[in-house]
Each structure stands twice: as C-alpha cells, then as structure tokens.
Design a protein around this motif. Sequence first.
Motif, PDB file in Angstrom:
ATOM      1  N   GLU A  78      15.229 -13.156  -0.394  1.00  0.00           N
ATOM      2  CA  GLU A  78      14.545 -13.044  -1.684  1.00  0.00           C
ATOM      3  C   GLU A  78      14.881 -11.700  -2.318  1.00  0.00           C
ATOM      4  OE1 GLU A  78       9.935 -13.335  -3.397  1.00  0.00           O
ATOM      5  OE2 GLU A  78      10.289 -13.191  -1.243  1.00  0.00           O
ATOM      6  N   GLU A  79      15.031 -11.693  -3.630  1.00  0.00           N
ATOM      7  CA  GLU A  79      15.224 -10.439  -4.352  1.00  0.00           C
ATOM      8  C   GLU A  79      13.903 -10.057  -5.016  1.00  0.00           C
ATOM      9  OE1 GLU A  79      18.092  -8.403  -7.733  1.00  0.00           O
ATOM     10  OE2 GLU A  79      18.616 -10.373  -6.947  1.00  0.00           O
ATOM     11  N   ARG A  80      13.482  -8.803  -4.840  1.00  0.00           N
ATOM     12  CA  ARG A  80      12.195  -8.342  -5.372  1.00  0.00           C
ATOM     13  C   ARG A  80      12.351  -6.992  -6.067  1.00  0.00           C
ATOM     14  NH1 ARG A  80       9.193  -8.634   0.369  1.00  0.00           N
ATOM     15  NH2 ARG A  80       9.316 -10.890   0.751  1.00  0.00           N
ATOM     16  N   ARG A  81      11.385  -6.732  -6.950  1.00  0.00           N
ATOM     17  CA  ARG A  81      11.301  -5.408  -7.570  1.00  0.00           C
ATOM     18  C   ARG A  81       9.927  -4.815  -7.266  1.00  0.00           C
ATOM     19  NH1 ARG A  81      12.381  -6.523 -12.680  1.00  0.00           N
ATOM     20  NH2 ARG A  81      10.215  -6.612 -13.328  1.00  0.00           N
ATOM     21  N   TYR A  82       9.927  -3.615  -6.721  1.00  0.00           N
ATOM     22  CA  TYR A  82       8.686  -2.890  -6.420  1.00  0.00           C
ATOM     23  C   TYR A  82       8.542  -1.761  -7.432  1.00  0.00           C
ATOM     24  CZ  TYR A  82       8.204  -5.369  -2.007  1.00  0.00           C
ATOM     25  OH  TYR A  82       8.027  -6.353  -1.067  1.00  0.00           O
ATOM     26  N   PRO A  83       7.334  -1.572  -7.993  1.00  0.00           N
ATOM     27  CA  PRO A  83       7.153  -0.486  -8.961  1.00  0.00           C
ATOM     28  C   PRO A  83       7.120   0.873  -8.269  1.00  0.00           C
ATOM     29  CG  PRO A  83       5.043  -1.539  -8.501  1.00  0.00           C
ATOM     30  CD  PRO A  83       6.087  -2.324  -7.752  1.00  0.00           C
ATOM     31  N   ALA A  84       7.220   1.930  -9.066  1.00  0.00           N
ATOM     32  CA  ALA A  84       7.044   3.281  -8.526  1.00  0.00           C
ATOM     33  C   ALA A  84       5.629   3.387  -7.962  1.00  0.00           C
ATOM     34  CB  ALA A  84       7.248   4.312  -9.631  1.00  0.00           C
ATOM     35  N   GLY A  85       5.453   4.194  -6.948  1.00  0.00           N
ATOM     36  CA  GLY A  85       4.118   4.343  -6.365  1.00  0.00           C
ATOM     37  C   GLY A  85       4.077   5.494  -5.387  1.00  0.00           C
ATOM     38  N   LYS A  86       2.858   5.857  -5.015  1.00  0.00           N
ATOM     39  CA  LYS A  86       2.663   6.972  -4.090  1.00  0.00           C
ATOM     40  C   LYS A  86       2.493   6.454  -2.666  1.00  0.00           C
ATOM     41  CE  LYS A  86       0.871  10.224  -7.492  1.00  0.00           C
ATOM     42  NZ  LYS A  86       0.688   9.366  -8.665  1.00  0.00           N
ATOM     43  N   TRP A  87       3.222   7.077  -1.769  1.00  0.00           N
ATOM     44  CA  TRP A  87       3.236   6.707  -0.356  1.00  0.00           C
ATOM     45  C   TRP A  87       2.956   7.946   0.487  1.00  0.00           C
ATOM     46  CZ3 TRP A  87       5.154   1.721   1.396  1.00  0.00           C
ATOM     47  CH2 TRP A  87       5.597   0.881   0.350  1.00  0.00           C
ATOM     48  N   ALA A  88       2.269   7.742   1.613  1.00  0.00           N
ATOM     49  CA  ALA A  88       2.109   8.807   2.615  1.00  0.00           C
ATOM     50  C   ALA A  88       3.231   8.611   3.631  1.00  0.00           C
ATOM     51  CB  ALA A  88       0.744   8.706   3.286  1.00  0.00           C
ATOM     52  N   CYS A  89       4.024   9.665   3.842  1.00  0.00           N
ATOM     53  CA  CYS A  89       5.243   9.538   4.653  1.00  0.00           C
ATOM     54  C   CYS A  89       5.281  10.541   5.806  1.00  0.00           C
ATOM     55  CB  CYS A  89       6.475   9.770   3.776  1.00  0.00           C
ATOM     56  SG  CYS A  89       6.575   8.663   2.356  1.00  0.00           S
TER      57      CYS A  89
ATOM     58  N   SER B 226       4.718   8.120  14.402  1.00  0.00           N
ATOM     59  CA  SER B 226       4.441   8.288  12.969  1.00  0.00           C
ATOM     60  C   SER B 226       3.209   7.507  12.562  1.00  0.00           C
ATOM     61  CB  SER B 226       5.639   7.830  12.130  1.00  0.00           C
ATOM     62  OG  SER B 226       6.714   8.710  12.278  1.00  0.00           O
ATOM     63  N   PHE B 227       3.114   6.256  13.034  1.00  0.00           N
ATOM     64  CA  PHE B 227       1.990   5.443  12.587  1.00  0.00           C
ATOM     65  C   PHE B 227       0.662   5.941  13.161  1.00  0.00           C
ATOM     66  CE2 PHE B 227      -0.726   1.634  12.188  1.00  0.00           C
ATOM     67  CZ  PHE B 227      -0.732   1.608  10.798  1.00  0.00           C
ATOM     68  N   MET B 228       0.685   6.552  14.351  1.00  0.00           N
ATOM     69  CA  MET B 228      -0.554   7.144  14.873  1.00  0.00           C
ATOM     70  C   MET B 228      -1.043   8.258  13.944  1.00  0.00           C
ATOM     71  SD  MET B 228      -0.544   7.155  19.026  1.00  0.00           S
ATOM     72  CE  MET B 228       1.137   7.502  19.457  1.00  0.00           C
ATOM     73  N   LYS B 229      -0.107   9.048  13.438  1.00  0.00           N
ATOM     74  CA  LYS B 229      -0.470  10.099  12.477  1.00  0.00           C
ATOM     75  C   LYS B 229      -1.047   9.477  11.198  1.00  0.00           C
ATOM     76  CE  LYS B 229       2.653  13.877  13.756  1.00  0.00           C
ATOM     77  NZ  LYS B 229       1.711  14.988  13.599  1.00  0.00           N
ATOM     78  N   LEU B 230      -0.392   8.417  10.723  1.00  0.00           N
ATOM     79  CA  LEU B 230      -0.860   7.758   9.500  1.00  0.00           C
ATOM     80  C   LEU B 230      -2.224   7.093   9.706  1.00  0.00           C
ATOM     81  CD1 LEU B 230       2.521   6.287   8.217  1.00  0.00           C
ATOM     82  CD2 LEU B 230       1.216   8.155   7.179  1.00  0.00           C
TER      83      LEU B 230
ATOM     84  N   ALA C 161       6.492   5.012   6.055  1.00  0.00           N
ATOM     85  CA  ALA C 161       5.758   5.172   4.794  1.00  0.00           C
ATOM     86  C   ALA C 161       4.638   4.149   4.649  1.00  0.00           C
ATOM     87  CB  ALA C 161       6.735   5.051   3.627  1.00  0.00           C
ATOM     88  N   TYR C 162       3.457   4.650   4.260  1.00  0.00           N
ATOM     89  CA  TYR C 162       2.255   3.835   4.020  1.00  0.00           C
ATOM     90  C   TYR C 162       1.915   3.934   2.531  1.00  0.00           C
ATOM     91  CZ  TYR C 162      -2.927   3.844   3.443  1.00  0.00           C
ATOM     92  OH  TYR C 162      -4.218   3.684   2.980  1.00  0.00           O
ATOM     93  N   TYR C 163       1.848   2.790   1.849  1.00  0.00           N
ATOM     94  CA  TYR C 163       1.538   2.741   0.422  1.00  0.00           C
ATOM     95  C   TYR C 163       0.046   2.981   0.218  1.00  0.00           C
ATOM     96  CZ  TYR C 163       1.298   0.844  -4.348  1.00  0.00           C
ATOM     97  OH  TYR C 163       1.103   0.679  -5.704  1.00  0.00           O
TER      98      TYR C 163
ATOM     99  N   MET D 204      -4.840  15.936   6.224  1.00  0.00           N
ATOM    100  CA  MET D 204      -5.112  17.147   7.007  1.00  0.00           C
ATOM    101  C   MET D 204      -3.899  17.527   7.857  1.00  0.00           C
ATOM    102  SD  MET D 204      -9.051  16.641   8.192  1.00  0.00           S
ATOM    103  CE  MET D 204     -10.378  16.563   6.988  1.00  0.00           C
ATOM    104  N   ASP D 205      -3.092  16.533   8.189  1.00  0.00           N
ATOM    105  CA  ASP D 205      -1.897  16.754   9.003  1.00  0.00           C
ATOM    106  C   ASP D 205      -0.764  17.250   8.107  1.00  0.00           C
ATOM    107  OD1 ASP D 205       0.441  16.539  10.536  1.00  0.00           O
ATOM    108  OD2 ASP D 205      -0.261  14.759  11.600  1.00  0.00           O
ATOM    109  N   PRO D 206      -0.241  18.482   8.347  1.00  0.00           N
ATOM    110  CA  PRO D 206       0.825  19.006   7.485  1.00  0.00           C
ATOM    111  C   PRO D 206       2.140  18.230   7.577  1.00  0.00           C
ATOM    112  CG  PRO D 206       0.477  20.447   9.401  1.00  0.00           C
ATOM    113  CD  PRO D 206      -0.611  19.425   9.429  1.00  0.00           C
ATOM    114  N   GLU D 207       2.280  17.368   8.600  1.00  0.00           N
ATOM    115  CA  GLU D 207       3.517  16.583   8.726  1.00  0.00           C
ATOM    116  C   GLU D 207       3.508  15.319   7.859  1.00  0.00           C
ATOM    117  OE1 GLU D 207       4.945  15.885  12.691  1.00  0.00           O
ATOM    118  OE2 GLU D 207       4.483  17.924  13.334  1.00  0.00           O
ATOM    119  N   ILE D 208       2.345  15.019   7.261  1.00  0.00           N
ATOM    120  CA  ILE D 208       2.258  13.864   6.353  1.00  0.00           C
ATOM    121  C   ILE D 208       2.452  14.365   4.932  1.00  0.00           C
ATOM    122  CG2 ILE D 208       0.787  12.009   5.463  1.00  0.00           C
ATOM    123  CD1 ILE D 208      -0.672  11.995   8.171  1.00  0.00           C
ATOM    124  N   HIS D 209       3.397  13.757   4.226  1.00  0.00           N
ATOM    125  CA  HIS D 209       3.689  14.159   2.849  1.00  0.00           C
ATOM    126  C   HIS D 209       3.399  12.998   1.905  1.00  0.00           C
ATOM    127  CE1 HIS D 209       5.624  17.736   4.445  1.00  0.00           C
ATOM    128  NE2 HIS D 209       6.240  16.951   5.308  1.00  0.00           N
ATOM    129  N   ILE D 210       2.704  13.292   0.806  1.00  0.00           N
ATOM    130  CA  ILE D 210       2.475  12.277  -0.229  1.00  0.00           C
ATOM    131  C   ILE D 210       3.672  12.324  -1.174  1.00  0.00           C
ATOM    132  CG2 ILE D 210       0.946  11.426  -2.046  1.00  0.00           C
ATOM    133  CD1 ILE D 210      -0.314  11.375   0.778  1.00  0.00           C
TER     134      ILE D 210
END
Length: 213
Positions: free
Chosen positions: A55-66, A81-85, A125-127, A140-146
């Motif tokens: 399937e071809e999809r388009r996702y809009p711009a958005g903020k993710w925690a990475c 990574s997911f434990m941190k998230l 990345a978590y949306y 609170m975790d400095p390794e997580i970036h928005i």
Amino acid sequence: RLFAHWEAVASTHRVSLPRDMAGPIAQMARHRHAREPVPYVSLSQHGKCEEAAYEERRYPAGKWACVTMGEPMYEQSISMSFMKLMRYICKENSVGCHLGMTVPVLNEIHLTKEGTELEREVLTAYYLPGEFQQNPPVPMDPEIHITERAPLRVITRVFYGMTTEETILREISLFWELLGSTDTVLQGTYLVASYENPSIPQRRNEIWFICQA
C-alpha cells in the motif's frame, strides 16, 4: 506475575528488565485497549492474487519522541529504546501523567554499503497523541528528543512475527523482488513499523520503503 512475564519476553531479546519498569508495565497493561493510530491517507493499494501485496500512504508532519540506540543486536536496541519511551509515556514527563499509546512505533534502520546487514544505530520513534501535538510534554530522560518529522510518503508491506535483523533483511529483499527495479524509493534507509507488543508471537509489523521527495 506481569513483571515476570515481561522479564521472560525481554530475555528472548537478550535484554534484562530493570525493576523500575514494573510501574510502566502495569500502566501500559491498564491502558492496553486505548491505542491511537498515527494519522495517514491511503493513496493506493496494489494486490497480488486478490491479496493486498503493498500500500502507498502519506503521513502528515508531526511530533515524535525519539531515542537512538546502538546495541549489538537490533532487538536489543529497540527494546532498550522502548523501555525509555515507556517511562516517558507513563509518567516521566513534564505533565506527570500517562500520555497514551499510539501505533505504530517506528524503528528507522540503515543498511551497510554492501546491503548485507544493518548498521548498529537504530532510531525508535513514538508519535505523540493528538492532544499533545501542539505542546509536547518534555521528557525527563535527556536521551529522548522531541522531533518534528516532515510529511512522509511510504510504500508499506505487512509481515508477521519476530523482528530480528535476519527477518528484516529477508522482508526488505522480498519487498524489492515484489516492486522490481525502481528509483522512486530510497535504498539503504527503511522503517520497521510495530503495531503490537513483543509478547505476541505472531505480531503485526510492516516494512516501509520511503518514497523519494
């Protein structure tokens, strides 16, 4: 019992589960039915033998925690990574409350120049749910970036089961065979989308090929 179950799951990924994950695990279990889908528009579906092959999809711009990790194994990187998230989603954020789960969680991978294995570093990345898109809670975790990720056009294909380096490389190869020779998508950078928690043996995943801008 719940912690022991997740400890066993973590051990299959060669990861040890810290005791401080008991709280986030219990919270996630309580909210497991409330999962907000990442918004997208389906552009086209391509079938093979009456089945949707991709399937071809388009996702809009958005903020993710990475979070970026470079553990020896792919499964170790995404688990760490997911434990941190999870901690961020559950409480370790500037609003001090459960933010809510969204699906899929994305794992951005890069192939080596030879294309035979994955590079060590994986970005997970978590949306952020809709209500937090305008004003994301600060981790609170400095390794997580928005991060504000740009709009994305992808070609996606479903696969089920474990996501190891071996299965991912196989799925990428199968997808290339299906698509044939094309220069409309990036080579070397891919996304693995996870829809279910790792305790589900036949969990749903997708390989995303990123369309050229």
